[in-house]
Scaffold this motif. Structure first.
Motif, mmCIF file in Angstrom:
data_model
loop_
_atom_site.group_PDB
_atom_site.id
_atom_site.type_symbol
_atom_site.label_atom_id
_atom_site.label_comp_id
_atom_site.label_asym_id
_atom_site.label_seq_id
_atom_site.Cartn_x
_atom_site.Cartn_y
_atom_site.Cartn_z
ATOM 1 N N HIS A 47 0.833 -1.208 0.000
ATOM 2 C CA HIS A 47 0.000 0.000 0.000
ATOM 3 C C HIS A 47 0.869 1.260 0.000
ATOM 4 O O HIS A 47 0.574 2.225 -0.721
ATOM 5 C CB HIS A 47 -0.926 -0.011 1.215
ATOM 6 C CG HIS A 47 -1.856 1.149 1.277
ATOM 7 N ND1 HIS A 47 -2.885 1.314 0.387
ATOM 8 C CD2 HIS A 47 -1.889 2.216 2.114
ATOM 9 C CE1 HIS A 47 -3.529 2.437 0.673
ATOM 10 N NE2 HIS A 47 -2.937 2.989 1.721
ATOM 11 N N ALA A 48 1.943 1.230 0.782
ATOM 12 C CA ALA A 48 2.845 2.381 0.823
ATOM 13 C C ALA A 48 3.515 2.594 -0.543
ATOM 14 O O ALA A 48 3.677 3.740 -0.990
ATOM 15 C CB ALA A 48 3.901 2.183 1.909
ATOM 16 N N PHE A 53 4.123 5.640 -5.650
ATOM 17 C CA PHE A 53 4.136 5.710 -7.107
ATOM 18 C C PHE A 53 2.835 6.250 -7.685
ATOM 19 O O PHE A 53 2.687 6.338 -8.896
ATOM 20 C CB PHE A 53 4.432 4.325 -7.705
ATOM 21 C CG PHE A 53 5.837 3.858 -7.430
ATOM 22 C CD1 PHE A 53 6.927 4.559 -7.925
ATOM 23 C CD2 PHE A 53 6.062 2.728 -6.666
ATOM 24 C CE1 PHE A 53 8.220 4.135 -7.675
ATOM 25 C CE2 PHE A 53 7.347 2.287 -6.403
ATOM 26 C CZ PHE A 53 8.428 2.997 -6.908
ATOM 27 N N GLU A 54 1.897 6.619 -6.807
ATOM 28 C CA GLU A 54 0.619 7.224 -7.193
ATOM 29 C C GLU A 54 -0.129 6.391 -8.233
ATOM 30 O O GLU A 54 -0.588 6.899 -9.257
ATOM 31 C CB GLU A 54 0.837 8.651 -7.676
ATOM 32 C CG GLU A 54 1.436 9.558 -6.619
ATOM 33 C CD GLU A 54 1.750 10.945 -7.134
ATOM 34 O OE1 GLU A 54 1.569 11.221 -8.338
ATOM 35 O OE2 GLU A 54 2.191 11.762 -6.311
ATOM 36 N N ASN A 55 -0.250 5.104 -7.985
ATOM 37 C CA ASN A 55 -0.985 4.214 -8.882
ATOM 38 C C ASN A 55 -2.489 4.389 -8.675
ATOM 39 O O ASN A 55 -2.963 4.509 -7.557
ATOM 40 C CB ASN A 55 -0.622 2.743 -8.607
ATOM 41 C CG ASN A 55 0.810 2.435 -8.979
ATOM 42 O OD1 ASN A 55 1.390 3.079 -9.836
ATOM 43 N ND2 ASN A 55 1.374 1.454 -8.318
ATOM 44 N N ILE A 57 -4.677 2.086 -9.762
ATOM 45 C CA ILE A 57 -5.090 0.737 -9.389
ATOM 46 C C ILE A 57 -4.027 0.194 -8.433
ATOM 47 O O ILE A 57 -2.836 0.213 -8.745
ATOM 48 C CB ILE A 57 -5.223 -0.167 -10.628
ATOM 49 C CG1 ILE A 57 -6.274 0.401 -11.571
ATOM 50 C CG2 ILE A 57 -5.564 -1.589 -10.216
ATOM 51 C CD1 ILE A 57 -6.345 -0.318 -12.900
ATOM 52 N N ASN A 58 -4.458 -0.290 -7.295
ATOM 53 C CA ASN A 58 -3.515 -0.750 -6.270
ATOM 54 C C ASN A 58 -3.013 -2.164 -6.570
ATOM 55 O O ASN A 58 -3.202 -3.087 -5.783
ATOM 56 C CB ASN A 58 -4.184 -0.696 -4.896
ATOM 57 C CG ASN A 58 -4.531 0.706 -4.479
ATOM 58 O OD1 ASN A 58 -3.888 1.650 -4.905
ATOM 59 N ND2 ASN A 58 -5.539 0.838 -3.647
ATOM 60 N N TRP A 59 -2.319 -2.318 -7.662
ATOM 61 C CA TRP A 59 -1.842 -3.645 -8.054
ATOM 62 C C TRP A 59 -0.657 -4.082 -7.208
ATOM 63 O O TRP A 59 -0.475 -5.275 -6.960
ATOM 64 C CB TRP A 59 -1.519 -3.697 -9.547
ATOM 65 C CG TRP A 59 -0.416 -2.774 -9.973
ATOM 66 C CD1 TRP A 59 -0.538 -1.478 -10.369
ATOM 67 C CD2 TRP A 59 0.969 -3.090 -10.029
ATOM 68 N NE1 TRP A 59 0.693 -0.966 -10.661
ATOM 69 C CE2 TRP A 59 1.644 -1.935 -10.467
ATOM 70 C CE3 TRP A 59 1.701 -4.227 -9.755
ATOM 71 C CZ2 TRP A 59 3.019 -1.885 -10.622
ATOM 72 C CZ3 TRP A 59 3.075 -4.181 -9.916
ATOM 73 C CH2 TRP A 59 3.711 -3.013 -10.349
ATOM 74 N N ILE A 60 0.170 -3.155 -6.754
ATOM 75 C CA ILE A 60 1.302 -3.537 -5.908
ATOM 76 C C ILE A 60 0.792 -4.073 -4.570
ATOM 77 O O ILE A 60 1.323 -5.054 -4.038
ATOM 78 C CB ILE A 60 2.272 -2.351 -5.702
ATOM 79 C CG1 ILE A 60 2.871 -1.918 -7.039
ATOM 80 C CG2 ILE A 60 3.384 -2.727 -4.733
ATOM 81 C CD1 ILE A 60 3.751 -0.689 -6.953
ATOM 82 N N THR A 61 -0.260 -3.451 -4.039
ATOM 83 C CA THR A 61 -0.853 -3.937 -2.789
ATOM 84 C C THR A 61 -1.373 -5.355 -2.961
ATOM 85 O O THR A 61 -1.154 -6.221 -2.103
ATOM 86 C CB THR A 61 -2.004 -3.016 -2.347
ATOM 87 O OG1 THR A 61 -1.510 -1.687 -2.194
ATOM 88 C CG2 THR A 61 -2.614 -3.480 -1.041
ATOM 89 N N ALA A 62 -2.057 -5.612 -4.068
ATOM 90 C CA ALA A 62 -2.621 -6.940 -4.316
ATOM 91 C C ALA A 62 -1.511 -7.991 -4.441
ATOM 92 O O ALA A 62 -1.594 -9.071 -3.843
ATOM 93 C CB ALA A 62 -3.479 -6.913 -5.573
ATOM 94 N N VAL A 63 -0.492 -7.678 -5.211
ATOM 95 C CA VAL A 63 0.611 -8.627 -5.402
ATOM 96 C C VAL A 63 1.358 -8.859 -4.091
ATOM 97 O O VAL A 63 1.675 -10.000 -3.731
ATOM 98 C CB VAL A 63 1.574 -8.137 -6.509
ATOM 99 C CG1 VAL A 63 2.838 -8.978 -6.550
ATOM 100 C CG2 VAL A 63 0.874 -8.150 -7.857
ATOM 101 N N ALA A 64 1.623 -7.793 -3.353
ATOM 102 C CA ALA A 64 2.337 -7.922 -2.080
ATOM 103 C C ALA A 64 1.514 -8.718 -1.068
ATOM 104 O O ALA A 64 2.069 -9.521 -0.308
ATOM 105 C CB ALA A 64 2.675 -6.545 -1.525
#
Length: 82
Positions: A47-48, A53-55, A57-64
């Motif tokens: 989430h951080a 990176f001001e995404n 869609i929170n794809w980094i949160t989902a993958v992490a």
């Protein structure tokens, strides 16, 4: 004449002592807290990164979150099989 097998007198099936029960409880609850901490760190870390990176869609949160959950499950299984 067949020999009788004798069980040693001190080797009876005793119920687990209170200290043994507490040690097991402490061990398993510690494993659970570590697994939850791993999942939360992965999710909040993702989430951080998404905020940084001001995404849209929170794809980094989902993958992490998925990766940290998989690692926590791996750790959990590895600890329980010891």
């Amino acid at each position: 004449m067949a020999k009788e097998t004798e069980k040693p007198e001190g080797k009876k099936n005793k119920p687990p002592s209170q200290a043994t029960k507490f040690e097991a409880y402490a061990r398993y609850s510690g494993i659970a807290f570590q697994a939850v901490a791993m999942i939360l760190l992965g999710t909040f870390g993702g989430h951080a990164l998404d905020k940084h990176f001001e995404n849209r869609i929170n794809w980094i949160t989902a993958v992490a979150a998925i990766v940290s959950t998989a690692l926590a499950l791996y750790y959990l299984i590895k600890q329980l099989t010891r």
